[in-house]
Design a protein around this motif. Structure first.
Motif, PDB file in Angstrom:
ATOM      1  N   ALA A 281       0.856  -1.196   0.000  1.00  0.00           N
ATOM      2  CA  ALA A 281       0.000   0.000   0.000  1.00  0.00           C
ATOM      3  C   ALA A 281       0.882   1.232   0.000  1.00  0.00           C
ATOM      4  CB  ALA A 281      -0.923  -0.014   1.224  1.00  0.00           C
ATOM      5  N   ASP A 282       1.687   1.351  -1.054  1.00  0.00           N
ATOM      6  CA  ASP A 282       2.633   2.467  -1.112  1.00  0.00           C
ATOM      7  C   ASP A 282       2.043   3.628  -1.901  1.00  0.00           C
ATOM      8  OD1 ASP A 282       2.958   0.896  -3.558  1.00  0.00           O
ATOM      9  OD2 ASP A 282       4.532   2.339  -4.014  1.00  0.00           O
ATOM     10  N   ASN A 283       2.494   4.813  -1.560  1.00  0.00           N
ATOM     11  CA  ASN A 283       2.047   6.036  -2.235  1.00  0.00           C
ATOM     12  C   ASN A 283       3.229   6.569  -3.040  1.00  0.00           C
ATOM     13  OD1 ASN A 283       1.084   8.507  -3.023  1.00  0.00           O
ATOM     14  ND2 ASN A 283       0.321   9.091  -1.006  1.00  0.00           N
ATOM     15  N   ASN A 284       3.300   6.134  -4.318  1.00  0.00           N
ATOM     16  CA  ASN A 284       4.446   6.497  -5.159  1.00  0.00           C
ATOM     17  C   ASN A 284       5.773   6.156  -4.494  1.00  0.00           C
ATOM     18  OD1 ASN A 284       2.507   7.540  -6.869  1.00  0.00           O
ATOM     19  ND2 ASN A 284       3.761   9.281  -7.439  1.00  0.00           N
ATOM     20  N   GLY A 285       5.798   4.984  -3.872  1.00  0.00           N
ATOM     21  CA  GLY A 285       7.030   4.527  -3.237  1.00  0.00           C
ATOM     22  C   GLY A 285       7.188   4.939  -1.795  1.00  0.00           C
ATOM     23  N   GLU A 286       6.273   5.783  -1.281  1.00  0.00           N
ATOM     24  CA  GLU A 286       6.364   6.252   0.100  1.00  0.00           C
ATOM     25  C   GLU A 286       5.411   5.465   0.993  1.00  0.00           C
ATOM     26  OE1 GLU A 286       8.498   8.401   1.241  1.00  0.00           O
ATOM     27  OE2 GLU A 286       9.343   8.804  -0.725  1.00  0.00           O
ATOM     28  N   GLY A 287       5.802   5.296   2.251  1.00  0.00           N
ATOM     29  CA  GLY A 287       4.971   4.579   3.201  1.00  0.00           C
ATOM     30  C   GLY A 287       4.694   5.410   4.439  1.00  0.00           C
ATOM     31  N   GLY A 288       4.028   4.808   5.422  1.00  0.00           N
ATOM     32  CA  GLY A 288       3.687   5.518   6.650  1.00  0.00           C
ATOM     33  C   GLY A 288       2.200   5.789   6.728  1.00  0.00           C
TER      34      GLY A 288
ATOM     35  N   VAL B 244       5.145  -9.687  25.422  1.00  0.00           N
ATOM     36  CA  VAL B 244       5.464 -10.244  24.105  1.00  0.00           C
ATOM     37  C   VAL B 244       5.305  -9.193  23.018  1.00  0.00           C
ATOM     38  CG1 VAL B 244       4.634 -11.863  22.337  1.00  0.00           C
ATOM     39  CG2 VAL B 244       4.956 -12.634  24.698  1.00  0.00           C
ATOM     40  N   PHE B 245       4.334  -8.328  23.165  1.00  0.00           N
ATOM     41  CA  PHE B 245       4.078  -7.322  22.124  1.00  0.00           C
ATOM     42  C   PHE B 245       5.296  -6.438  21.867  1.00  0.00           C
ATOM     43  CE2 PHE B 245       2.625  -3.070  20.802  1.00  0.00           C
ATOM     44  CZ  PHE B 245       2.011  -3.425  19.607  1.00  0.00           C
ATOM     45  N   LEU B 246       6.178  -6.311  22.848  1.00  0.00           N
ATOM     46  CA  LEU B 246       7.370  -5.474  22.679  1.00  0.00           C
ATOM     47  C   LEU B 246       8.261  -5.959  21.539  1.00  0.00           C
ATOM     48  CD1 LEU B 246       8.396  -4.964  26.438  1.00  0.00           C
ATOM     49  CD2 LEU B 246       7.092  -3.410  24.977  1.00  0.00           C
ATOM     50  N   CYS B 247       8.109  -7.233  21.143  1.00  0.00           N
ATOM     51  CA  CYS B 247       8.961  -7.768  20.079  1.00  0.00           C
ATOM     52  C   CYS B 247       8.590  -7.216  18.711  1.00  0.00           C
ATOM     53  CB  CYS B 247       8.905  -9.296  20.056  1.00  0.00           C
ATOM     54  SG  CYS B 247       7.394  -9.983  19.321  1.00  0.00           S
ATOM     55  N   THR B 248       7.409  -6.635  18.572  1.00  0.00           N
ATOM     56  CA  THR B 248       6.962  -6.164  17.255  1.00  0.00           C
ATOM     57  C   THR B 248       6.674  -4.666  17.220  1.00  0.00           C
ATOM     58  OG1 THR B 248       5.415  -6.666  15.449  1.00  0.00           O
ATOM     59  CG2 THR B 248       4.500  -6.584  17.653  1.00  0.00           C
ATOM     60  N   THR B 249       7.113  -3.941  18.250  1.00  0.00           N
ATOM     61  CA  THR B 249       6.813  -2.503  18.291  1.00  0.00           C
ATOM     62  C   THR B 249       7.429  -1.742  17.122  1.00  0.00           C
ATOM     63  OG1 THR B 249       8.699  -2.221  19.791  1.00  0.00           O
ATOM     64  CG2 THR B 249       6.517  -2.362  20.788  1.00  0.00           C
ATOM     65  N   GLY B 250       8.525  -2.249  16.552  1.00  0.00           N
ATOM     66  CA  GLY B 250       9.162  -1.556  15.434  1.00  0.00           C
ATOM     67  C   GLY B 250       8.589  -1.908  14.076  1.00  0.00           C
ATOM     68  N   ALA B 251       7.518  -2.719  14.038  1.00  0.00           N
ATOM     69  CA  ALA B 251       6.958  -3.140  12.753  1.00  0.00           C
ATOM     70  C   ALA B 251       6.438  -1.952  11.951  1.00  0.00           C
ATOM     71  CB  ALA B 251       5.833  -4.151  12.975  1.00  0.00           C
ATOM     72  N   GLU B 252       5.906  -0.948  12.632  1.00  0.00           N
ATOM     73  CA  GLU B 252       5.384   0.227  11.928  1.00  0.00           C
ATOM     74  C   GLU B 252       6.498   0.942  11.158  1.00  0.00           C
ATOM     75  OE1 GLU B 252       2.091   2.433  10.794  1.00  0.00           O
ATOM     76  OE2 GLU B 252       2.015   0.795  12.257  1.00  0.00           O
ATOM     77  N   ALA B 253       7.742   0.828  11.652  1.00  0.00           N
ATOM     78  CA  ALA B 253       8.880   1.455  10.968  1.00  0.00           C
ATOM     79  C   ALA B 253       9.164   0.809   9.619  1.00  0.00           C
ATOM     80  CB  ALA B 253      10.126   1.381  11.853  1.00  0.00           C
ATOM     81  N   LEU B 254       8.833  -0.475   9.494  1.00  0.00           N
ATOM     82  CA  LEU B 254       9.003  -1.139   8.201  1.00  0.00           C
ATOM     83  C   LEU B 254       8.233  -0.389   7.121  1.00  0.00           C
ATOM     84  CD1 LEU B 254       8.463  -4.882   9.215  1.00  0.00           C
ATOM     85  CD2 LEU B 254      10.616  -3.833   8.590  1.00  0.00           C
ATOM     86  N   TYR B 255       7.038   0.044   7.482  1.00  0.00           N
ATOM     87  CA  TYR B 255       6.179   0.750   6.533  1.00  0.00           C
ATOM     88  C   TYR B 255       6.548   2.223   6.423  1.00  0.00           C
ATOM     89  CZ  TYR B 255       1.796   2.215   4.298  1.00  0.00           C
ATOM     90  OH  TYR B 255       0.864   2.738   3.447  1.00  0.00           O
ATOM     91  N   SER B 256       6.840   2.853   7.555  1.00  0.00           N
ATOM     92  CA  SER B 256       7.163   4.278   7.558  1.00  0.00           C
ATOM     93  C   SER B 256       8.420   4.579   6.750  1.00  0.00           C
ATOM     94  CB  SER B 256       7.348   4.781   8.996  1.00  0.00           C
ATOM     95  OG  SER B 256       6.158   4.627   9.732  1.00  0.00           O
ATOM     96  N   ASP B 257       9.397   3.661   6.775  1.00  0.00           N
ATOM     97  CA  ASP B 257      10.669   3.889   6.092  1.00  0.00           C
ATOM     98  C   ASP B 257      10.700   3.297   4.686  1.00  0.00           C
ATOM     99  OD1 ASP B 257      11.988   5.306   8.149  1.00  0.00           O
ATOM    100  OD2 ASP B 257      12.296   3.440   9.236  1.00  0.00           O
ATOM    101  N   LEU B 258       9.534   2.955   4.139  1.00  0.00           N
ATOM    102  CA  LEU B 258       9.471   2.376   2.801  1.00  0.00           C
ATOM    103  C   LEU B 258      10.123   3.283   1.769  1.00  0.00           C
ATOM    104  CD1 LEU B 258       8.409   0.259   0.806  1.00  0.00           C
ATOM    105  CD2 LEU B 258       6.214   1.448   0.797  1.00  0.00           C
ATOM    106  N   GLY B 259       9.862   4.595   1.870  1.00  0.00           N
ATOM    107  CA  GLY B 259      10.402   5.538   0.892  1.00  0.00           C
ATOM    108  C   GLY B 259      11.910   5.668   0.959  1.00  0.00           C
ATOM    109  N   HIS B 260      12.500   5.393   2.126  1.00  0.00           N
ATOM    110  CA  HIS B 260      13.951   5.510   2.274  1.00  0.00           C
ATOM    111  C   HIS B 260      14.690   4.317   1.662  1.00  0.00           C
ATOM    112  CE1 HIS B 260      13.881   9.013   4.927  1.00  0.00           C
ATOM    113  NE2 HIS B 260      12.870   8.453   5.539  1.00  0.00           N
ATOM    114  N   CYS B 261      14.041   3.157   1.682  1.00  0.00           N
ATOM    115  CA  CYS B 261      14.771   1.938   1.332  1.00  0.00           C
ATOM    116  C   CYS B 261      14.211   1.188   0.124  1.00  0.00           C
ATOM    117  CB  CYS B 261      14.783   0.979   2.530  1.00  0.00           C
ATOM    118  SG  CYS B 261      15.409   1.733   4.026  1.00  0.00           S
ATOM    119  N   GLY B 262      12.928   1.269  -0.116  1.00  0.00           N
ATOM    120  CA  GLY B 262      12.326   0.498  -1.199  1.00  0.00           C
ATOM    121  C   GLY B 262      11.833  -0.852  -0.715  1.00  0.00           C
ATOM    122  N   ARG B 263      10.748  -1.313  -1.346  1.00  0.00           N
ATOM    123  CA  ARG B 263      10.082  -2.532  -0.881  1.00  0.00           C
ATOM    124  C   ARG B 263      10.982  -3.764  -0.973  1.00  0.00           C
ATOM    125  NH1 ARG B 263       5.460  -3.511  -4.546  1.00  0.00           N
ATOM    126  NH2 ARG B 263       4.694  -1.555  -3.673  1.00  0.00           N
TER     127      ARG B 263
END
Length: 646
Positions: free
Chosen positions: A72-79, A212-231
């Motif tokens: 669900a990227d917006n011209n390569g950008e995420g978040g 346990v939820f603390l193990c996935t708190t950074g998952a949102e960063a995968l999407y937020s940083d889509l524009g910096h790195c590419g899918r």
């Protein structure tokens, strides 16, 4: 859409930018799970806990974010704000999850640096016992250094982020494999049976879920940083990252089961290290924690910048220390984050107390992302059945985590909710205040005033105000401008000039759009310019207008004969002097509003005092700017019938 190329360098960049938060979770997750059992290790808790971690990373991170949300990227950008721009035209209410999710993500960004850096520094206790006060001092020094470097940009530091994170993940895997070799039976923790068994049988299952939820708190960063790195770079690196994380969790689990029945005082992450390696491990962990913090800080800058461009947040001064897109610095947000981090360190003192508050805000962000993703799959991808299925599955999973994290409310979770609440309130004031203005804004057709423009042009009694006058208008139709602009030209101080420019800036749903259109309202006199700029494009009106004028002169649509004394070149043609007239809003005494609308409008005007001035925001040379007060009359009061007495 920006194409993502895959090279060794791009993969290292992805490691350094994307995985700081989720990659450092082994520092505190198993310690938090142990805390739910009073610090005592037992096979049931450890097997169930590791199993829950594995399936959380699989369902929440791999399936929701990597497989579905990254598309669900917006011209390569995420978040979350990029996702919102894709679906906002489908329903007005979608602004609610966007605002709540964005605010919660910012609140989470404030607690991430304290919890990761403190967890790393506390590892020194294994070889060099330190008092809590000394640890606090070290943590604050590191955080201070980190925030003080933000103004210089992250290009130079960023080049070493990837290799450091690669070393970090390699260390996680090696340490895990060594312990797994000591107790291979830990592999059976990958069976979901043990996760379900723990949730059903353990009286502390709710608290375990919160840990346990603390193990996935950074998952949102995968999407937020889509524009910096590419899918593709995220796809490939996630395979490595998840493998290393799981190996380390299994290794910690193996060591803990071998120490079943004992009360574990030290952090199991550092306990599985050979004694000779502990100091080296602490150094690497501290660097990884700093990188995790850097990722959240940079993400906060990007998030606020996007919110400003979408008119969801007050305008703040944005700097661009580097030439790369997305590399920006917002001084006021940097100061607020720094103060918030220091206060949280002083308030919680220990990482175990921070863990109690950590995770609540990000759970809310994930739920809001799920709602927006549901709308995206339903309306944009045209897959309503799959959209509904994803909604039900992830609302169930994230709802369970939210319920578990609600128990953190009284243990510090209320602080992140207060922070998120303040941000939501500011955004609500800004959005609702803008809607009030739009509701009562009065526009007129500029073509109805052409005779007045000619009259003022020919009135030689009025001195030439400037060769060019520029007004910024919010009228989306080129023929419509605000009445307050017409009042400024003809009444307040009649402004005779050669060229009138009315500029409208539209922020598009695409991140890097740079388009404009020009309408000549009166030949070689009045021009309407509309810029269509992506929500990540710097709105420097000076530079943009200069390019437009250059093209108009080249096409013959604008004619100007420079005076002999003017310096002009082919690349920089001169069309005389400029004056930008910026209208400052004040509430007219004649306005009549409800008490709530009056409060919102007044509060919004007060907020503007702390925002960047329009001339700085639009990149206008301050020497050619003039400010005028423009009273806003909203909801006119009834006419007063005065009676004259002789």
């Amino acid at each position: 859409m920006k194409k993502s190329t895959v090279t060794i360098g791009s993969l290292l960049v992805a490691l350094g930018i994307v995985y700081g938060d989720i990659g450092t979770s082994p520092l505190y997750v198993m310690k938090a799970i142990l805390a739910t059992n009073g610090g005592y290790s037992s096979a049931e808790v450890i097997l169930g806990g590791v199993s829950l971690v594995f399936w959380t990373l699989t369902l929440q991170t791999s399936i929701k974010y990597v497989i579905f949300t990254l598309k669900a990227d917006n011209n390569g950008e995420g978040g979350i704000f990029s996702l919102y721009t894709l679906v906002r035209k489908k329903a007005k209410w979608l602004i609610i999850p966007a605002v709540i999710g964005g605010a919660a993500l910012l609140a989470d960004g404030m607690i991430t640096p304290p919890v990761t850096v403190t967890s790393a520094i506390e590892g020194l206790n294994v070889i060099l016992p330190l008092s809590t006060d000394k640890i606090i001092i070290l943590v604050i020094l590191i955080i201070t250094l980190l925030f003080s470097l933000q103004r210089f940009g992250t290009a130079k530091i960023g080049k070493i982020f990837g290799p450091i994170m690669f070393i970090w993940f390699l260390m996680l895997a090696i340490l895990g494999v060594i312990q797994i070799a000591q107790f291979p039976q830990i592999i059976k923790a990958l069976n979901p049976y043990y996760a379900i068994k723990l949730l059903i049988n353990s009286p502390e299952s709710t608290y375990v879920l919160g840990a346990v939820f603390l193990c996935t708190t950074g998952a949102e960063a995968l999407y937020s940083d889509l524009g910096h790195c590419g899918r593709k770079n995220i796809y490939y690196t996630w395979i490595l990252v998840k493998t290393c994380l799981i190996l380390n969790y299994l290794g910690q689990g193996a060591w803990l089961i071998l120490n079943s029945g004992n009360k574990i005082v030290e952090n199991p992450f550092f306990s599985i290290m050979p004694k000779w390696f502990i100091f080296i491990g602490i150094v690497i962990a501290t660097l990884a924690a700093i990188i995790a913090s850097q990722a959240l800080i940079s993400g906060s800058f990007t998030l606020i910048s996007e919110a400003i461009k979408l008119n969801l947040f007050p305008r703040l001064h944005v700097r661009y220390p580097e030439d790369e897109k997305g590399k920006l610095y917002i001084p006021s947000i940097n100061y607020l984050l720094y103060i918030g981090c220091v206060v949280l360190v002083l308030f919680f003192k220990k990482s175990e107390h921070m863990e109690a508050a950590y995770g609540l805000a990000i759970t809310i962000t994930m739920l809001m992302t799920t709602i927006l993703l549901w709308q995206y799959m339903k309306h944009i991808k045209k897959k309503p059945i799959l959209a509904t299925f994803l909604l039900l599955v992830f609302v169930l999973i994230e709802g369970s985590f939210l319920y578990a994290n609600l128990f953190k409310l009284l243990h510090g979770g209320y602080i992140t909710l207060i922070i998120a609440g303040v941000i939501i309130f500011i955004m609500y004031i800004w959005i609702y205040g803008s809607n009030i203005k739009k509701r009562y804004n009065e526009f007129s057709n500029i073509e109805d005033y052409l005779d007045k423009f000619n009259s003022i042009k020919n009135d030689t009694e009025i001195p030439l105000y400037s060769t060019n006058i520029v007004y910024l208008t919010k009228g989306s139709n080129w023929a419509k401008i605000e009445n307050k602009i017409l009042f400024s030209i003809f009444n307040k101080l009649p402004k005779r000039c050669k060229f009138y420019w009315f500029i409208n800036i539209e922020v598009t749903d695409e991140p890097y759009t740079k388009e404009y259109e020009v309408k000549t309202i009166s030949e070689n006199q009045i021009f309407s310019v509309k810029f269509r700029l992506g929500f990540r494009v710097n709105q420097g009106v000076n530079i943009l207008l200069r390019e437009v004028i250059k093209e108009l002169i080249a096409s013959g649509e604008l004619e100007f004969k420079p005076k002999d004394y003017m310096i002009s070149t082919d690349s920089n043609p001169t069309v005389g002097d400029f004056k930008f007239i910026l209208l400052e809003e004040t509430i007219s005494n004649e306005s009549e509003l409800s008490s709530w609308d009056s409060f919102i409008t007044s509060f919004r005007i007060q907020l503007k005092k702390f925002t960047v001035s329009p001339d700085k925001w639009f990149g206008i040379d301050t020497s050619i700017v003039e400010f005028e007060k423009a009273p806003i009359t909203i909801g006119n009061k009834p006419n007063i019938n005065l009676v004259r007495i002789d």
